[in-house]
Design an enzyme around this catalytic site. Structure first.
Site, mmCIF file in Angstrom:
data_model
loop_
_atom_site.group_PDB
_atom_site.id
_atom_site.type_symbol
_atom_site.label_atom_id
_atom_site.label_comp_id
_atom_site.label_asym_id
_atom_site.label_seq_id
_atom_site.Cartn_x
_atom_site.Cartn_y
_atom_site.Cartn_z
ATOM 1 N N LYS A 96 43.182 43.204 38.179
ATOM 2 C CA LYS A 96 42.534 44.201 37.318
ATOM 3 C C LYS A 96 43.271 44.335 35.985
ATOM 4 C CE LYS A 96 40.530 46.605 41.237
ATOM 5 N NZ LYS A 96 40.797 47.544 42.322
ATOM 6 N N ASP A 134 45.285 42.607 44.060
ATOM 7 C CA ASP A 134 44.030 43.179 43.565
ATOM 8 C C ASP A 134 44.282 43.962 42.262
ATOM 9 O OD1 ASP A 134 41.087 44.147 44.336
ATOM 10 O OD2 ASP A 134 42.227 45.905 43.705
ATOM 11 N N THR A 159 29.196 45.568 51.351
ATOM 12 C CA THR A 159 29.369 46.988 51.025
ATOM 13 C C THR A 159 28.781 47.314 49.656
ATOM 14 O OG1 THR A 159 31.399 47.032 52.329
ATOM 15 C CG2 THR A 159 31.113 48.807 50.745
ATOM 16 N N LYS A 188 36.670 40.658 40.764
ATOM 17 C CA LYS A 188 37.828 40.434 39.868
ATOM 18 C C LYS A 188 38.476 39.085 40.086
ATOM 19 C CE LYS A 188 38.433 43.321 43.126
ATOM 20 N NZ LYS A 188 38.225 44.661 43.624
HETATM 21 N N1 HSE Z 1 39.874 46.905 47.205
HETATM 22 C C1 HSE Z 1 39.661 47.494 45.933
HETATM 23 C C2 HSE Z 1 40.448 48.772 45.832
HETATM 24 C C3 HSE Z 1 38.201 47.739 45.736
HETATM 25 O O1 HSE Z 1 40.882 49.285 46.878
HETATM 26 O O2 HSE Z 1 40.654 49.285 44.740
HETATM 27 C C4 HSE Z 1 37.809 48.174 44.355
HETATM 28 O O3 HSE Z 1 38.145 47.212 43.391
#
Ligand code: HSE
Length: 382
Positions: free
Chosen positions: A187, A183, A10, A87
């Site tokens: 970050k 995720d 992507t 990340k």
């Molecule tokens: N999967 C991540 C999100 C993609 O939904 O934020 C962007 O880092």
């Protein structure tokens, strides 16, 4: 600057398209899986890129820790700049890569790894040069924000909202990382590393949105509340680093409640600057590709560092932060938590706790779940 892109998913596709028209940047080659090299610029071996003297920078958009780590290390060791949106890679090996880049005098930037198009790490890295960062946070996962927004505004159920986020290219290859909060946690780990030169690597408190039901969302809506998945990070007065992810219930008029769809809201507080808030698309092909290309431009203009080469790994200590928590749990567990107020709703109890340390609350819920209880909890906005 001549660029090779590692990965053609992507984001890789988006970066390659943007490079066709990016001033000062030129696409030389793209690393794809064996059997997919159907165009002249596509290659299947990292060696072809690392050993190509024409390539000045690599963009890693493959995802995952390996082989991304080996490939980026090899590119840096060969004296090429590296930009990544990955990340998981930076959370696992950022300090080693930053050190190697410094030794080789090349750039290593990763703003696309945190916040999609939102220039969070880019601005944070500039801010730390002249200000002390007091705290960090916000909404840093586009998938879960899209899901919670769709559940609340369109009455979509959890599974359909997740399917749509996947179809739109927001979710990770394994969306468990999004819905579990991992995720978003990665970050805030990166943001802490940029702000404090300390990469938190254990002691996290992590709660995603997997326990929320359509009935919970309808209940919040009836009370004028909006649910968001929120990250917080920072350093306490006595130098303890905290970093955690948890759902938060907000009044409909709060700024986070107005963050819709796949948007992110990244915040930091500078000792002198005060509050800085950045909003934009946090996920998706072109928003993320735009951050990658911005990092490449930054390198062309001389920027080299986002994480300091002497960044150290530390344990997070989330006992320094306290919240009051909204909780939904089975009615027979109504006395299992220190509730300040509660009400029974059939077989369920819904209530708000007294202020509890973040670590304490997460541990208490873990113990209740280990006993088989279905529990949802969210911090109350302060
Ligand atoms: N999967 C991540 C999100 C993609 O939904 O934020 C962007 O880092």
């Amino acid at each position: 600057m001549k660029v090779s892109v590692l990965g053609y998913g992507t984001v890789g596709f988006g970066v390659c398209s943007m490079l066709e028209k990016a001033p000062g940047l030129e696409l030389v080659s793209v690393l794809v899986r064996p059997g997919k090299a159907d165009k002249p610029f596509k290659v299947t071996s990292i060696d072809e890129i690392v050993n190509d003297p024409e390539v000045e920078a690599v963009v890693e958009v493959m995802g995952g820790v390996e082989p991304a780590y080996s490939y980026v290390s090899a590119a840096l060791a060969a004296g090429k700049h590296a930009v990544t949106s990955n990340k998981a890679l930076v959370a696992a090996h950022g300090p080693e890569l930053a050190k190697l880049a410094k030794e080789k005098g090349v750039g290593f930037l990763f703003s696309a790894a945190c916040g999609g198009a939102v220039p969070f790490l880019h601005n944070l890295a500039l801010a730390v040069e002249s200000d002390r960062i007091l705290s960090l946070g916000g909404i840093l996962n586009g998938t879960t924000n899209f899901m919670l927004d769709s559940m609340q505004r369109s009455g979509m159920d959890y599974a359909d909202a997740l399917k749509e986020a996947q179809a739109l290219g927001y979710a990770e290859a394994d969306p468990t990382a999004d819905v579990s909060g991992l995720d978003a946690l990665r970050k805030i780990m990166l943001a802490c590393a940029v702000a404090y030169d300390k990469l938190p690597c254990e002691g996290f408190s992590l709660e995603g949105i997997e326990s929320v039901t359509a009935a919970d969302v309808a209940h919040f809506q009836s009370k004028g509340l909006v649910l968001r998945l929120v990250v917080r990070g920072g350093e306490s007065e006595d130098g303890k680093l905290y970093a955690f992810v948890q759902p938060v219930l907000l009044s409909a008029s709060s700024p986070e409640a107005s963050v819709l769809k796949n948007f992110n809201m990244a915040k930091y507080r500078g000792e002198n600057a005060g509050d800085i808030v950045l909003i934009g698309q946090g996920a998706g092909r072109y928003p993320t590709a735009s951050a990658v290309v911005r990092d490449l431009s930054d390198i062309v203009h001389g920027r080299r560092e986002m994480m300091k080469p002497d960044c150290v790994r530390v344990a997070a200590d989330n006992s320094v932060c306290e919240c009051r928590y909204y909780v939904r749990l089975p009615a027979d567990l109504a006395d299992a938590l220190p509730f300040a107020e509660k009400e029974l709703d059939g077989a369920l109890c819904r209530g708000v706790t007294e202020a509890l340390a973040v670590t304490d609350m997460h541990a208490r819920v873990k113990a209740l779940r280990a006993g088989g209880a279905a529990v949802f909890f969210a911090a109350m906005e302060e």
